[in-house]
Write an enzyme that holds these catalytic residues in place. Structure first.
Site, PDB file in Angstrom:
ATOM      1  N   ASP A  59       0.942  -1.238  -0.065  1.00 34.26           N
ATOM      2  CA  ASP A  59      -0.070  -0.089  -0.055  1.00 34.26           C
ATOM      3  C   ASP A  59       0.904   1.258   0.112  1.00 34.26           C
ATOM      4  O   ASP A  59       1.979   1.252   0.653  1.00 34.26           O
ATOM      5  CB  ASP A  59      -0.853   0.046   1.374  1.00 34.26           C
ATOM      6  CG  ASP A  59      -2.119   1.052   1.125  1.00 34.26           C
ATOM      7  OD1 ASP A  59      -1.830   2.370   1.296  1.00 34.26           O
ATOM      8  OD2 ASP A  59      -3.120   0.540   1.077  1.00 34.26           O
ATOM      9  N   TYR A  96      -6.336  12.081   2.147  1.00 27.21           N
ATOM     10  CA  TYR A  96      -5.804  10.833   1.597  1.00 27.21           C
ATOM     11  C   TYR A  96      -5.144  11.164   0.190  1.00 27.21           C
ATOM     12  O   TYR A  96      -4.061  10.273   0.080  1.00 27.21           O
ATOM     13  CB  TYR A  96      -7.212  10.033   1.328  1.00 27.21           C
ATOM     14  CG  TYR A  96      -6.881   8.776   0.611  1.00 27.21           C
ATOM     15  CD1 TYR A  96      -6.367   7.717   1.133  1.00 27.21           C
ATOM     16  CD2 TYR A  96      -7.186   8.680  -0.895  1.00 27.21           C
ATOM     17  CE1 TYR A  96      -6.014   6.512   0.301  1.00 27.21           C
ATOM     18  CE2 TYR A  96      -7.087   7.627  -1.572  1.00 27.21           C
ATOM     19  CZ  TYR A  96      -6.315   6.548  -0.996  1.00 27.21           C
ATOM     20  OH  TYR A  96      -6.077   5.307  -1.478  1.00 27.21           O
ATOM     21  N   THR A 128       1.734  15.056 -13.715  1.00 30.17           N
ATOM     22  CA  THR A 128       0.280  15.479 -14.293  1.00 30.17           C
ATOM     23  C   THR A 128       0.158  16.815 -14.881  1.00 30.17           C
ATOM     24  O   THR A 128       0.987  17.831 -14.457  1.00 30.17           O
ATOM     25  CB  THR A 128      -0.821  15.243 -13.274  1.00 30.17           C
ATOM     26  OG1 THR A 128      -2.042  15.830 -13.906  1.00 30.17           O
ATOM     27  CG2 THR A 128      -0.551  15.826 -11.898  1.00 30.17           C
ATOM     28  N   GLU A 130      -2.062  18.617 -14.416  1.00 33.19           N
ATOM     29  CA  GLU A 130      -2.770  19.425 -13.654  1.00 33.19           C
ATOM     30  C   GLU A 130      -1.835  20.373 -12.778  1.00 33.19           C
ATOM     31  O   GLU A 130      -2.209  21.287 -12.113  1.00 33.19           O
ATOM     32  CB  GLU A 130      -3.789  18.525 -12.770  1.00 33.19           C
ATOM     33  CG  GLU A 130      -4.757  17.987 -13.226  1.00 33.19           C
ATOM     34  CD  GLU A 130      -5.886  18.704 -13.553  1.00 33.19           C
ATOM     35  OE1 GLU A 130      -6.127  19.724 -12.776  1.00 33.19           O
ATOM     36  OE2 GLU A 130      -6.643  18.445 -14.444  1.00 33.19           O
ATOM     37  N   TYR A 152      -5.411  17.766  -5.494  1.00 36.46           N
ATOM     38  CA  TYR A 152      -4.804  16.665  -6.417  1.00 36.46           C
ATOM     39  C   TYR A 152      -3.294  17.227  -6.956  1.00 36.46           C
ATOM     40  O   TYR A 152      -2.423  16.538  -6.876  1.00 36.46           O
ATOM     41  CB  TYR A 152      -5.472  16.019  -7.399  1.00 36.46           C
ATOM     42  CG  TYR A 152      -4.833  15.303  -8.380  1.00 36.46           C
ATOM     43  CD1 TYR A 152      -4.380  13.912  -8.201  1.00 36.46           C
ATOM     44  CD2 TYR A 152      -4.790  15.871  -9.669  1.00 36.46           C
ATOM     45  CE1 TYR A 152      -3.822  13.285  -9.227  1.00 36.46           C
ATOM     46  CE2 TYR A 152      -4.093  15.066 -10.717  1.00 36.46           C
ATOM     47  CZ  TYR A 152      -3.577  13.870 -10.479  1.00 36.46           C
ATOM     48  OH  TYR A 152      -3.091  13.245 -11.485  1.00 36.46           O
ATOM     49  N   LYS A 156       0.569  16.408  -6.375  1.00 33.71           N
ATOM     50  CA  LYS A 156       1.275  15.842  -7.257  1.00 33.71           C
ATOM     51  C   LYS A 156       2.878  16.740  -7.381  1.00 33.71           C
ATOM     52  O   LYS A 156       3.720  16.282  -7.957  1.00 33.71           O
ATOM     53  CB  LYS A 156       0.580  15.905  -8.607  1.00 33.71           C
ATOM     54  CG  LYS A 156      -0.166  14.614  -8.851  1.00 33.71           C
ATOM     55  CD  LYS A 156       0.621  13.443  -8.915  1.00 33.71           C
ATOM     56  CE  LYS A 156      -0.262  12.173  -9.481  1.00 33.71           C
ATOM     57  NZ  LYS A 156       0.605  10.778  -9.874  1.00 33.71           N
TER      58      LYS A 156
END
Length: 368
Positions: A59, A96, A128, A130, A152, A156
């Site tokens: 994980d 998260y 990304t 983004e 997000y 990143k």
């Protein structure tokens, strides 16, 4: 001996295509999956059982589990594709998202160092477009300033900079591929492109009435995921580590994507109105749909902060890597996705019909 690759996020769209690509090149491929009571391995089910394909439980939020897998596999290349990758969800689950998309990258880098593989293991980090967020220049290239515009993107951005730091501080071969939107028939059904192609198929086959979307004017640079994983591999084959924009350099709106997808499904739309009042009305297609609103805007799908103008400049990847960003055109991509979803919806319809009439079919001996 064949090279060994470890892929995090192996069950995703990119992970499945990359696994196929590397297996064809003779790699021994290892993938990391999370333990879950629900099986999400449909994208890689056809690869399980192959001699050179292996899966391991770990994980991205558990550093020890990552260290154990890296130590067991001793990979030559790591492709870190695992992430909470849905922008809208990052607003709902920012902590998260940060734990997986930011600190998760650090855990991979530290696992390589803990296993004393920093001199031989090459690492690819899935970054990304983004990062550019509230864009400051169009098109965007490797030198364009970042302005992340979602939890997000902020997470990143940490991943991008920690990769650069470990490259410079420890001399590790680690790179980031700044991927612009890349889609396929394996894209998750909650992402806007797949949501559109599935809705077009369902509406064409009478199983859905209307498709609700957010900002139809948002502009994106859409490519085919299967082409993009080749570029990931090329990035790790260079003599010196470096970061690259992976994009097509061609921009389209959400409206254009929807219009073309419905055309591929046999429905012609006319868009009327503006902003939240815009709608797509059927002007040609099945008679039962003529004059009906098939695409509408819902403010439920608006983001608190929205990125509206992404377009990448793939010149560096084209020149230094020899990668072809135009291998699959926008029109070919949409056609491929719609054809897949038309077949998927038809098959689901047949299965549903059989379930509904199973007792009758068993009685008549049609099925056993």
């Amino acid at each position: 001996m064949s090279r060994v690759a470890l892929i995090t996020g192996v069950t995703g769209q990119d992970g499945s295509f990359l696994s196929e690509f590397l297996l064809e090149k003779g790699y021994e491929v290892h993938g990391i999956i999370r333990r879950s009571s629900v099986d999400f391995r449909e994208r890689i089910a056809h690869l399980e059982g192959k001699a050179n394909f292996h899966l391991h439980y770990a994980d991205m939020g558990d550093s020890m589990s990552i260290v154990k897998v890296v130590d067991r596999v001793r990979p030559d290349e790591i492709y870190n594709l695992a992430a909470q990758s849905h922008v809208q969800v990052s607003f709902d689950s920012p902590e998260y998202t940060a734990n997986v998309d930011a600190t998760g990258v650090l855990r991979v880098l530290e696992a390589v160092r803990a296993c004393h593989l920093e001199d031989r293991c090459r690492i690819y980090q899935a970054s990304t477009s983004e990062l550019y967020g509230k864009v400051e220049a169009v098109p965007q290239n490797e030198d364009t300033p970042f302005h992340p515009y979602s939890p997000y993107a902020v997470a990143k951005l940490y991943g991008y900079w920690i990769v650069k730091e470990y490259r410079e501080a420890y001399g590790m071969y680690c790179c980031s591929g700044i991927l612009f939107n890349h889609e396929s028939e394996r894209r998750g059904e909650t992402f806007v492109t797949r949501k559109i192609t599935l809705a077009a198929a369902r509406i064409a086959q009478g199983l859905q009435d209307c498709l609700y979307l957010g900002n139809l004017s948002s502009l994106r640079d859409w490519g085919y995921a299967k082409d993009y994983v080749e570029c990931m591999w090329l990035i790790l084959q260079q003599e010196q580590p470096d970061d690259f924009v992976i994009a097509t350099g061609v921009q389209h709106s959400v409206r254009e994507f929807a219009d073309l997808a419905f055309r591929e499904a046999g429905i012609e739309l006319r868009f009327e109105g503006e902003g939240a009042d815009e709608k797509g009305v059927c002007v040609n297609g099945p008679e039962r749909l003529i004059g009906k609103t098939l695409v509408a805007v819902s403010k439920d799908f608006y983001r608190p902060t929205d990125v509206v103008n992404l377009c990448g400049d793939p010149s560096k990847a084209r020149t230094q890597l020899g990668w072809n960003p135009s291998k699959t055109s926008f029109e070919q991509l949409v056609k491929l996705m719609v054809e897949h979803d038309m077949a998927k919806v038809a098959a689901e319809g047949v299965a549903a019909h059989v379930r509904t009439n199973l007792a009758e079919y068993l009685e008549k001996g049609i099925v056993k």
